[in-house]
Design a protein around this motif. Structure first.
Motif, PDB file in Angstrom:
ATOM      1  N   ILE A 115       0.852  -1.186   0.000  1.00  0.00           N
ATOM      2  CA  ILE A 115       0.000   0.000   0.000  1.00  0.00           C
ATOM      3  C   ILE A 115       0.889   1.237   0.000  1.00  0.00           C
ATOM      4  CG2 ILE A 115      -1.780   1.286   1.226  1.00  0.00           C
ATOM      5  CD1 ILE A 115      -2.587  -1.375   2.553  1.00  0.00           C
ATOM      6  N   LEU A 116       0.689   2.105  -0.997  1.00  0.00           N
ATOM      7  CA  LEU A 116       1.387   3.386  -1.059  1.00  0.00           C
ATOM      8  C   LEU A 116       0.546   4.416  -0.332  1.00  0.00           C
ATOM      9  CD1 LEU A 116       3.584   5.313  -2.204  1.00  0.00           C
ATOM     10  CD2 LEU A 116       2.145   5.525  -4.264  1.00  0.00           C
ATOM     11  N   ASP A 117       1.138   5.040   0.698  1.00  0.00           N
ATOM     12  CA  ASP A 117       0.391   6.007   1.515  1.00  0.00           C
ATOM     13  C   ASP A 117       1.404   6.924   2.182  1.00  0.00           C
ATOM     14  OD1 ASP A 117      -1.677   7.297   2.814  1.00  0.00           O
ATOM     15  OD2 ASP A 117      -2.616   5.458   3.533  1.00  0.00           O
ATOM     16  N   GLY A 163       7.785  -2.261   6.840  1.00  0.00           N
ATOM     17  CA  GLY A 163       7.743  -0.856   6.451  1.00  0.00           C
ATOM     18  C   GLY A 163       7.557   0.040   7.657  1.00  0.00           C
ATOM     19  N   PRO A 164       7.469   1.346   7.437  1.00  0.00           N
ATOM     20  CA  PRO A 164       7.353   2.006   6.132  1.00  0.00           C
ATOM     21  C   PRO A 164       8.658   2.002   5.333  1.00  0.00           C
ATOM     22  CG  PRO A 164       7.499   3.632   7.883  1.00  0.00           C
ATOM     23  CD  PRO A 164       7.400   2.309   8.557  1.00  0.00           C
ATOM     24  N   ASP A 165       8.535   1.851   4.026  1.00  0.00           N
ATOM     25  CA  ASP A 165       9.668   1.856   3.110  1.00  0.00           C
ATOM     26  C   ASP A 165       9.645   3.155   2.325  1.00  0.00           C
ATOM     27  OD1 ASP A 165      11.691   1.351   1.311  1.00  0.00           O
ATOM     28  OD2 ASP A 165      10.435   0.086   0.022  1.00  0.00           O
ATOM     29  N   TYR A 166      10.608   4.023   2.611  1.00  0.00           N
ATOM     30  CA  TYR A 166      10.636   5.330   1.969  1.00  0.00           C
ATOM     31  C   TYR A 166      11.273   5.284   0.584  1.00  0.00           C
ATOM     32  CZ  TYR A 166       9.580   6.688   6.740  1.00  0.00           C
ATOM     33  OH  TYR A 166       8.989   6.790   7.980  1.00  0.00           O
ATOM     34  N   THR A 167      11.858   4.159   0.215  1.00  0.00           N
ATOM     35  CA  THR A 167      12.390   4.026  -1.144  1.00  0.00           C
ATOM     36  C   THR A 167      11.288   3.730  -2.154  1.00  0.00           C
ATOM     37  OG1 THR A 167      12.822   1.637  -1.021  1.00  0.00           O
ATOM     38  CG2 THR A 167      14.535   3.118  -0.159  1.00  0.00           C
ATOM     39  N   LEU A 168      10.100   3.373  -1.665  1.00  0.00           N
ATOM     40  CA  LEU A 168       8.919   3.101  -2.494  1.00  0.00           C
ATOM     41  C   LEU A 168       9.113   1.913  -3.432  1.00  0.00           C
ATOM     42  CD1 LEU A 168       7.896   6.773  -3.441  1.00  0.00           C
ATOM     43  CD2 LEU A 168       7.393   5.477  -1.352  1.00  0.00           C
ATOM     44  N   THR A 169       9.962   0.971  -3.019  1.00  0.00           N
ATOM     45  CA  THR A 169      10.235  -0.198  -3.860  1.00  0.00           C
ATOM     46  C   THR A 169       8.964  -0.972  -4.178  1.00  0.00           C
ATOM     47  OG1 THR A 169      12.464  -0.396  -2.956  1.00  0.00           O
ATOM     48  CG2 THR A 169      11.526  -2.364  -3.991  1.00  0.00           C
ATOM     49  N   GLY A 170       8.105  -1.152  -3.187  1.00  0.00           N
ATOM     50  CA  GLY A 170       6.892  -1.921  -3.391  1.00  0.00           C
ATOM     51  C   GLY A 170       5.869  -1.254  -4.282  1.00  0.00           C
ATOM     52  N   ALA A 171       6.074   0.032  -4.622  1.00  0.00           N
ATOM     53  CA  ALA A 171       5.170   0.739  -5.528  1.00  0.00           C
ATOM     54  C   ALA A 171       5.682   0.744  -6.960  1.00  0.00           C
ATOM     55  CB  ALA A 171       4.959   2.176  -5.046  1.00  0.00           C
ATOM     56  N   ASP A 172       6.849   0.171  -7.177  1.00  0.00           N
ATOM     57  CA  ASP A 172       7.414   0.079  -8.522  1.00  0.00           C
ATOM     58  C   ASP A 172       6.593  -0.920  -9.336  1.00  0.00           C
ATOM     59  OD1 ASP A 172       8.903  -0.421 -10.815  1.00  0.00           O
ATOM     60  OD2 ASP A 172      10.821  -0.456  -9.774  1.00  0.00           O
ATOM     61  N   ALA A 306       0.531  11.624 -12.605  1.00  0.00           N
ATOM     62  CA  ALA A 306       0.866  12.060 -11.252  1.00  0.00           C
ATOM     63  C   ALA A 306      -0.212  11.663 -10.250  1.00  0.00           C
ATOM     64  CB  ALA A 306       1.064  13.575 -11.229  1.00  0.00           C
ATOM     65  N   HIS A 307       0.223  11.417  -9.016  1.00  0.00           N
ATOM     66  CA  HIS A 307      -0.702  11.155  -7.916  1.00  0.00           C
ATOM     67  C   HIS A 307      -1.373  12.468  -7.512  1.00  0.00           C
ATOM     68  CE1 HIS A 307      -2.241   9.581  -4.121  1.00  0.00           C
ATOM     69  NE2 HIS A 307      -1.842   8.379  -4.479  1.00  0.00           N
ATOM     70  N   GLU A 308      -2.650  12.391  -7.073  1.00  0.00           N
ATOM     71  CA  GLU A 308      -3.381  13.620  -6.754  1.00  0.00           C
ATOM     72  C   GLU A 308      -2.822  14.358  -5.551  1.00  0.00           C
ATOM     73  OE1 GLU A 308      -6.462  10.478  -6.345  1.00  0.00           O
ATOM     74  OE2 GLU A 308      -4.505  10.419  -7.339  1.00  0.00           O
ATOM     75  N   TYR A 309      -2.367  13.629  -4.535  1.00  0.00           N
ATOM     76  CA  TYR A 309      -1.961  14.326  -3.308  1.00  0.00           C
ATOM     77  C   TYR A 309      -0.622  13.876  -2.749  1.00  0.00           C
ATOM     78  CZ  TYR A 309      -3.977  10.152  -1.091  1.00  0.00           C
ATOM     79  OH  TYR A 309      -4.277   8.858  -0.740  1.00  0.00           O
ATOM     80  N   LEU A 310      -0.023  12.814  -3.266  1.00  0.00           N
ATOM     81  CA  LEU A 310       1.291  12.388  -2.800  1.00  0.00           C
ATOM     82  C   LEU A 310       2.371  12.924  -3.733  1.00  0.00           C
ATOM     83  CD1 LEU A 310       0.752   8.642  -1.792  1.00  0.00           C
ATOM     84  CD2 LEU A 310       0.700  10.671  -0.332  1.00  0.00           C
ATOM     85  N   ASP A 311       3.440  13.413  -3.147  1.00  0.00           N
ATOM     86  CA  ASP A 311       4.565  13.911  -3.932  1.00  0.00           C
ATOM     87  C   ASP A 311       5.479  12.735  -4.266  1.00  0.00           C
ATOM     88  OD1 ASP A 311       6.460  15.431  -5.199  1.00  0.00           O
ATOM     89  OD2 ASP A 311       7.336  16.251  -3.354  1.00  0.00           O
ATOM     90  N   VAL A 312       5.073  11.986  -5.280  1.00  0.00           N
ATOM     91  CA  VAL A 312       5.805  10.788  -5.688  1.00  0.00           C
ATOM     92  C   VAL A 312       5.927  10.789  -7.205  1.00  0.00           C
ATOM     93  CG1 VAL A 312       5.034   9.428  -3.704  1.00  0.00           C
ATOM     94  CG2 VAL A 312       3.673   9.420  -5.814  1.00  0.00           C
ATOM     95  N   PRO A 313       6.835   9.980  -7.751  1.00  0.00           N
ATOM     96  CA  PRO A 313       6.940   9.901  -9.211  1.00  0.00           C
ATOM     97  C   PRO A 313       5.632   9.422  -9.833  1.00  0.00           C
ATOM     98  CG  PRO A 313       8.878   8.931  -8.162  1.00  0.00           C
ATOM     99  CD  PRO A 313       7.885   9.203  -7.074  1.00  0.00           C
ATOM    100  N   PRO A 314       5.356   9.793 -11.072  1.00  0.00           N
ATOM    101  CA  PRO A 314       4.112   9.368 -11.729  1.00  0.00           C
ATOM    102  C   PRO A 314       4.122   7.879 -12.047  1.00  0.00           C
ATOM    103  CG  PRO A 314       5.526  10.518 -13.284  1.00  0.00           C
ATOM    104  CD  PRO A 314       6.166  10.672 -11.931  1.00  0.00           C
TER     105      PRO A 314
END
Length: 333
Positions: A115-117, A163-172, A306-314
């Motif tokens: 889950i990306l949050d 987690g939390p995993d700040y590298t966002l590996t699981g969202a790749d 792009a995500h609506e409210y998270l500052d993350v890569p598209p």
């Protein structure tokens, strides 16, 4: 033994470069010569929108063509183009039973979820935060769940949280899962008494498509096709879904419009299935089914842009669930 009737306790050896990732991460292959581009343009002008298509490549290397607008697909062995609805109805007619369909005992699930949050806000309450925890920061939380549940609601589960995993590996979108990912997680075990109900779906799932559709219409604020795809996800998350209900679920999805059907898509374990997808409001919802049994292999919600409210890569994965094992077991082990 059917591959869904045993735990998958070994990592996938498939390379991410060998397969298409859910849902439809294949890239369009464009002609390199100007003459080819001109010829293709002229063909499209002559034939009109019905000829516009995107070509995906299955792991076998055979092309699979999906219509760009209406989700219709043409499989490698088909002699004519079929709509997504027709392909789903055909799948519902051809899927076969597993040994668990006639077995007795506890419904057993082994699932993994990412889950990306955000990590939220530090407020002094709740459990101790893990080392490196930062407030209001995008992160991925992962969980591995093994659950046993009897017909009366009693049972147990073992949960491993990472987690939390700040590298966002699981969202790749190209992430592949192995057991090593969960070896250092926080483990908790719980038991549930008879009468416990964990799902919002009331009663045993119906084998009649119309009745099942009514059971799956539990969202008080449905947003169209995504609500149906999320409801089918919940169905497989919470129940052992036997063959008649699996057929009914596919027929319910066949009535979703618009929807796309893409064969030759792989999950985070490298298993290949058929993806049923819908894109709206900058999110692609996808369900990946085993084409032989109709069991759900994976589900995903992925950002489009792009995500609506998270500052993350598209283009990151917002939620992803792997259904590693769905079967029945005689005891709580």
């Amino acid at each position: 033994m059917n591959r869904q009737d045993r735990d998958i306790n070994e990592p996938s050896h498939a390379s991410p470069g060998d397969a298409v990732n859910l849902p439809g991460a294949s890239r369009k292959r464009w002609s390199r010569g100007g003459r080819w581009l001109l010829a293709a343009f002229l063909v499209l002008m002559l034939l009109g929108p019905a000829a516009a298509s995107v070509t995906f490549h299955a792991p076998s290397g055979q092309p699979v063509t999906a219509a760009a607008d209406d989700g219709a697909t043409l499989g490698p062995s088909d002699s004519m183009q079929l709509s997504a609805r027709e392909r789903l109805l055909r799948l519902a007619d051809t899927i076969t039973a597993t040994p668990a369909d006639t077995a007795r005992g506890y419904a057993y699930h082994h699932q993994r979820r990412w889950i990306l949050d955000t990590t939220g806000r530090r407020d002094g309450r709740g459990p101790t935060r893990p080392p490196g925890w930062r407030e209001h920061t995008p992160a991925v939380l992962a969980v591995d769940i093994r659950r046993w549940e009897a017909n009366n609601g009693s049972g147990r589960d073992i949960t491993v949280e990472v987690g939390p995993d700040y590298t966002l590996t699981g969202a790749d979108p190209h992430h592949r899962s192995t057991n090593a990912e969960f070896t250092r997680g926080r483990t908790t075990a719980s038991r549930y008494p008879a009468g416990h109900q964990r799902s919002i779906i009331a009663g045993p799932p119906a084998a009649d498509p119309d009745q099942l559709a009514r059971q799956l219409a539990f969202d008080p604020l449905p947003d169209g096709p995504p609500a149906t795809l999320r409801a089918v996800d919940e169905l497989f998350t919470s129940f052992y879904v036997d063959l008649p209900v699996r057929k009914a679920a596919l027929r319910v999805l066949a009535d979703v419009n618009p929807i796309s059907y893409r064969p030759g898509v792989t999950d985070r374990l490298g298993r290949t299935g058929v993806a049923v997808t819908h894109t709206s409001n900058r999110v692609t919802h996808a369900l990946l089914f085993d084409p032989a049994t109709g069991l759900l292999l994976a589900s995903e919600q992925r950002s489009v842009g792009a995500h609506e409210y998270l500052d993350v890569p598209p283009g990151l994965v917002r939620t992803y669930t792997l259904f590693l094992t769905q079967t029945r077991r005689p005891g709580l082990r």
